[in-house]
Design an enzyme around this catalytic site. Structure first.
Site, PDB file in Angstrom:
ATOM      1  CD  GLU A 450      -3.058  -1.048   2.172  1.00  0.00           C
ATOM      2  OE1 GLU A 450      -2.840  -0.346   3.179  1.00  0.00           O
ATOM      3  OE2 GLU A 450      -4.090  -1.729   2.042  1.00  0.00           O
ATOM      4  CD  GLU A 555      -4.665  -5.691   3.356  1.00  0.00           C
ATOM      5  OE1 GLU A 555      -5.500  -4.829   3.714  1.00  0.00           O
ATOM      6  OE2 GLU A 555      -3.446  -5.579   3.553  1.00  0.00           O
TER       7      GLU A 555
END
Length: 811
Positions: A450, A555
């Site tokens: 991320e 995720e």
């Protein structure tokens, strides 16, 4: 051991993240971009320094990892309006559910070393026509009184029968039953089709004559590393395998339909159905609330425990080590396989490799537990997606990067230097996992979790990614198809933005983290939102498989609101209740505790809706990792973020006990069923990235972009030089528990370095040059002068990244 930070032109001290001109104000961390919206920087003063809240926590900093552009909508709507074209999958083929295992192994009476092929007695003993019998009768006739021959024959026959039974019993005991317990491992040790529990090939190595069982199926008994025992429960035909004399054996299989570790897992054909082991080796307050609350209770005055850095600043080292030891154990890996899952994604921080003096993290300890995770995954047939989750300086400023605040990778005055260190750590990890002892277990490598792509810019991020890819491929050696898949997070830019990047790259994969819970909040119950993921993600993932290559949802969760203790960070409130203000104001829609978190009182309709939501997500995403396997209790003794726990969902009935049940949930008419290009799966053409792409995306970037007043293109930034010796990661030292068998063979865990031809130095400070704190923030100017002598300045000439305007995005 911690290494000292280089000398600097400014004093080094752990940053409280306070503004240099106003100690009451803290630097801001980046917010996560909202779905369907451009990247957003929170309110800041005229110098670009963000405001802090009343608790002294940087505004925006506590926004969690999940606040990316969850839907990547161009129109800014809270949900994607496009609906994938779907049709129902055909029924499961019988072969998919059938066990791949044959009947139990048979140990034949008349086979094996030292055993004759048939039972034989002395020739002629029972045959009256043979000379022996004839002579005996003649002697009796000459010297003895006449007797009944029939009675004599009966007596002789009975005696022979008794002797025969004794001999057969002895043969059965020594040649079959005893041999089975001591020699069964002489059969093919890695056979995935062997249903029969085996034992160590050297029974003399077992204490007190115990038999060391090395493999088994559902219902077999397992001895864990710590000496405890439990029953292996796996109704899906899985097989565990662990032999202290053959610790790198890959004979285990998670389920009958999943390839064993010693078989090929075909990415793009075999489905990844995985779960994250989040909050373990990189802690997060909402996953392990009890850990944070207990350390906070005894923290020194003035320290608010909001991330792993402050956890250690508050004296939480012993608590952290105990968390490593107890939060995830071997039984969790067994349960994951028993849940029908075949992969685990394991986040680790850079501090697993090294920590420089003053950085404040616990060095090397988490690496020892990652090694245990490899051993446990191998034992139960699970494959690993290794995710480098936290980089020096932070790649996103969120608490899961280790330190809440600013982000300083590819951004800010230390942006290049921090990225150089991160690339070294990627290389070191790649060297370790590319070794033959580990490569069949660790199939994917997420090189950076991320990063803030919207601010970093795609041009700079893609240059970094290509260099990371090169480091991994160099570590895995020459030839296509070696080493792990290299997984790139989309940087919140959206998968469509990566179309055409890295052509011919050898097994490059894209990673996206789709969440619905951080977009616009709604009071609609879960029963009204159960199929929402189908329209949001189905077609997006299909298109990416065609346009870029393999994509996996690294995720996702069952949450549709941001309710849950610490989900948004410690003390940050929720959008649902209107108490979270770091990304604007939100209306109060109700009470999280009664509306969403009271899972113990959910009725059957609510649980059924969550089950449908989970299956909709799985079907739309196709290859996925749920976030996360386990949520720990708070100090109140309960789970306060239930939507994020796969384990709890299984226990309470809102997660599928067999994830294959998700197939067709969305009425999917167009799941990706094509064949990935040869270069995407490690074929002969893999790795031949065109020269013009290599030149266009060369490393380091000629410039980087960041905010604040440092805008002069004439300034140069601190960088390192490859003058150090790379760290070599150790393998696991295997110490049997008390009372358990010890190895009788010498087993080496690998050198830690797969490719001896990879000899470049590790990035280190240049003597005579000045460096800033890795977490300095983007509003601080680079050191001036950057270097104090001409020789040091010349060492920087290979890379002088200036601060300029953002380049035009590559299309």
């Amino acid at each position: 051991m911690a290494q000292p930070l280089p000398s600097r032109g400014t004093d080094y001290a752990p940053l409280p993240l306070t503004h240099e001109n106003d100690p009451g104000r803290l630097y801001n961390a980046p917010p996560s971009p909202e779905p369907g919206a451009s990247f957003h920087i929170p309110s800041a003063d005229q110098d670009g320094v963000p405001y802090s809240d009343d608790m002294g926590i940087p505004l925006g900093a506590a926004q969690p990892r999940f606040l990316g552009r969850a839907l990547y909508d161009d129109g800014g709507a809270p949900m994607r309006n496009s609906v994938a074209s779907h049709q129902t999958y055909p029924s499961y083929p019988s072969s998919e559910h059938a066990s791949e295992y044959a009947a139990d192994s048979v140990y034949n009476l008349n086979t094996g070393p030292g055993r004759s092929s048939t039972y034989r007695d002395d020739p002629g003993f029972f045959n009256a026509d043979q000379p022996l019998w004839r002579n005996m009768n003649e002697k009796r006739a000459a010297y003895g009184a006449p007797k009944s021959r029939r009675k004599k024959r009966i007596l002789i026959g009975l005696a022979a029968l008794v002797l025969l039974l004794i001999v057969i019993a002895a043969v059965l005991y020594f040649a079959v039953f005893k041999k089975k317990s001591s020699d069964s491992s002489s059969t093919k040790s890695g056979s995935a089709s062997d249903n029969t529990s085996s034992s160590s090939s050297n029974s003399s190595s077992t204490p007190q004559g115990k038999v060391a069982i090395v493999t088994g199926k559902d219902g077999s008994s397992i001895t864990a590393e710590d000496g405890s025992t439990f029953t292996y429960t796996n109704s899906f035909g899985g097989t565990w395998y662990w032999d202290v004399n053959d610790p790198y054996n890959n004979g285990a299989r998670a389920q009958s339909w999943t390839p064993a570790l010693n078989e090929t897992f075909n990415i793009g054909q075999d489905k990844i159905r995985g779960v994250n082991i989040g909050g373990w080796l990189v802690t997060e307050p909402f996953i392990a609330p009890g850990l944070y609350q207990s350390v906070q209770a005894s923290a020194p005055s003035g320290i608010t425990v909001i991330d792993e850095y402050t956890l250690l600043q508050a004296g939480g080292q012993a608590a952290l080590e105990n968390h490593y030891k107890t939060f995830i154990t071997e039984q969790d890996f067994m349960q994951i396989a028993a849940a029908g899952l075949n992969f685990v994604r394991i986040p680790i921080g850079y501090w697993a490799i090294e920590v420089l003096d003053g950085e404040g993290f616990l060095p090397n300890t988490s690496w020892q537990y990652f090694l245990k995770a490899i051993q446990w995954a191998r034992k139960y047939g699970l494959r690993i997606n290794l995710d480098l989750h936290a980089l020096p300086g932070s790649q996103n400023g969120w608490n899961h990067s280790g330190r809440l605040g600013s982000y300083n990778v590819l951004f800010g005055p230390m942006g290049i230097a921090n990225a150089q260190r991160a690339l070294d750590y990627i290389r070191i990890l790649a060297e370790f996992i590319s070794q033959p002892e580990y490569k069949d277990v660790i199939l994917l490598f997420g090189v950076t979790n991320e990063p803030q792509g919207n601010s970093i810019t795609q041009d700079t991020l893609s240059r970094y990614y290509l260099q990371a890819y090169n480091n991994v491929r160099l570590a895995s050696g020459t030839g296509a198809g070696n080493g792990p898949y290299v997984s790139f997070h989309d940087g919140f830019l959206g998968p469509d933005q990566w179309k055409g990047y890295f052509p011919n790259a050898d097994r490059a994969s894209l990673d996206m983290h789709p969440y619905l819970c951080f977009s616009g909040q709604s009071a609609d119950p879960i029963t009204a939102r159960a199929t929402q993921p189908c329209g949001a993600w189905g077609s997006l993932f299909n298109n990416t498989m065609s346009n870029f290559g393999f994509i996996v949802a690294g995720e996702f969760s069952n949450a549709v609101t941001d309710c849950g203790t610490y989900v948004n960070g410690v003390g940050q409130g929720t959008r649902y209740e209107g108490t979270y203000t770091l990304d604007g104001s939100h209306p109060d829609l109700g009470n999280c505790d009664t509306d969403w978190l009271d899972y113990e009182n959910w009725d059957s309709a609510t649980k059924k809706a969550y089950l449908t939501f989970a299956k909709s997500s799985m079907d739309a995403l196709q290859n996925w990792f749920f976030w996360t396997w386990k949520i720990g209790n708070s100090t109140a003794g309960k789970i306060e973020a239930p939507h994020w726990s796969y384990q709890l969902g299984l226990q309470e009935g809102w997660m599928p006990t067999d994830p294959r049940a998700a197939i067709g949930q969305c009425g999917n008419t167009s799941p990706f069923e094509g064949t990935l290009s040869s270069w995407q799966t490690g074929g002969a053409s893999a790795g031949n990235i065109p020269t013009d792409v290599l030149n266009e995306l060369s490393w380091p970037p000629p410039s980087i972009v960041f905010d604040g007043k440092v805008t002069s293109p004439g300034n140069v930034l601190p960088t390192y030089a490859p003058s150090g010796s790379p760290v070599t990661l150790p393998g696991l030292t295997m110490t049997p528990a008390s009372g358990q068998p010890s190895a009788t063979k010498t087993v080496t865990p690998g050198s830690g370095w797969a490719n001896a031809a990879d000899t470049a130095g590790m990035m280190k400070p240049i003597a005579g040059c000045n460096y800033l704190d890795p977490w300095i923030g983007s509003s601080v100017s680079p050191p001036s002068p950057l270097c104090t002598n001409a020789a040091a300045a010349r060492a920087l000439e290979v890379a002088e990244p200036a601060i300029t305007e953002a380049p035009v995005p590559r299309r």
